[in-house]
Scaffold this active site. Structure first.
Site, mmCIF file in Angstrom:
data_model
loop_
_atom_site.group_PDB
_atom_site.id
_atom_site.type_symbol
_atom_site.label_atom_id
_atom_site.label_comp_id
_atom_site.label_asym_id
_atom_site.label_seq_id
_atom_site.Cartn_x
_atom_site.Cartn_y
_atom_site.Cartn_z
ATOM 1 N N LYS A 9 0.850 -1.197 0.000
ATOM 2 C CA LYS A 9 0.000 0.000 0.000
ATOM 3 C C LYS A 9 0.883 1.243 0.000
ATOM 4 C CE LYS A 9 0.841 1.534 4.346
ATOM 5 N NZ LYS A 9 1.480 2.812 4.655
ATOM 6 N N ASP A 135 -2.393 -1.590 10.451
ATOM 7 C CA ASP A 135 -2.545 -1.572 8.990
ATOM 8 C C ASP A 135 -3.229 -2.821 8.444
ATOM 9 O OD1 ASP A 135 -1.500 0.918 8.364
ATOM 10 O OD2 ASP A 135 0.552 0.185 8.090
#
Length: 288
Positions: A9, A135
């Site tokens: 990401k 996350d």
């Protein structure tokens, strides 16, 4: 045996609002997945043990590994007696601000949900993931999202307009904890998070570029001049907009004109070994 893709990401925005009573920071981030991914191979075993193998020698193969913790928490939650052998084929740089470890853990949750026929929803997997890493919930879903709380509250948003991403990671490792410890919230320039979301919803590439902002970037750049140098070079070689991802040290540049990508990629290769020219994925994972 099955395999699950674990994409990296990048942060299009990263804002830190305040320190929470639980010791975490309250954050507001716009994140999206990119087409740079680890491959996570899962093989169910009858011995009840969790074992980790990795193509990258610096990756821990014990409880310190988030994929190990993901398997452990899922086994306990679903009362599974079986074990699993997890093989990580690493492509995402380690300790890079790209959520490689978190994505491996999320892929382990998604993959074991299939392998063991558990039938858990993405929401249930994300809740389990939140217990081991902030996350991981985003990485369970993938796609593009606004993450709030300590990062575990996920709101799906429109994927970014089509463009290229050039990633470059200098040969340094950055401690996320030390970056947060050096962050002075008195004098940060907060991102226009709502403006970034609106740019994505409107597929407005130019506006997206102007809204890139990460409050951790000045902290990391003050400690690691390599990050400053990479940002400058990336702009010089022709990226439309440049930002550091997460707590760093990886820097990414957005590029709309494909013809400019080789120049930026080749130019950066003169400064660091780990350079990638990739596309954004932007769409959520599907749970089979």
């Amino acid at each position: 045996m099955l395999y699950e893709k674990a994409p990296a990401k990048i942060n299009l925005t990263l804002d830190v609002l305040h320190k929470r009573l639980d010791g975490y920071h309250e954050v507001e981030m716009v994140m999206t997945t990119v087409d740079l991914a680890d491959r996570v191979w899962l093989r169910s075993t009858d011995d009840g043990n969790i074992t980790i193998k990795s193509s990258e020698p610096f990756v821990p193969n014990d409880r310190k590994n988030l994929a190990y913790q993901a398997a452990e928490i899922l086994k306990k939650h679903a009362n599974v007696s079986k074990g699993v052998e997890i093989t990580l084929e690493k492509s995402i740089p380690v300790a890079a601000g790209l959520a490689g470890g978190s994505s491996d853990a999320a892929a382990t949750l998604r993959g074991l949900n299939r392998l063991w026929n558990l039938g858990l929803s993405a929401e249930q997997l994300a809740d389990l993931g939140a217990e081991i890493g902030s996350d991981i919930p985003f990485c369970v879903y993938g796609g593009t999202a606004l993450a709030t709380g300590r990062g575990e509250i996920i709101q799906n948003i429109a994927p970014p307009p089509n463009c290229w991403v050039v990633l470059a990671k200098p040969v340094i490792s950055v401690s996320t904890a030390s970056i947060y410890n050096n962050l002075n919230l008195e004098n940060v320039v907060h991102p226009d998070t709502a403006g970034m979301v609106a740019a994505l919803e409107g597929k407005d590439y130019e506006r997206m570029c102007t809204k890139l902002n990460n409050v951790l970037e000045p902290v990391t750049m003050s400690l690691y001049p390599e990050v400053v140098m990479l940002k400058e070079q990336m702009k010089k070689f022709g990226a439309d907009a440049v930002l550091m991802s997460g707590s760093g040290p990886t820097v990414f540049g957005l590029v709309s004109n494909e013809a400019r990508v080789p120049r930026i990629y080749n130019g950066l290769k003169g400064f660091c070994k780990e350079v990638y020219a990739i596309r954004m994925i932007g769409e959520r994972h599907k749970l089979d």
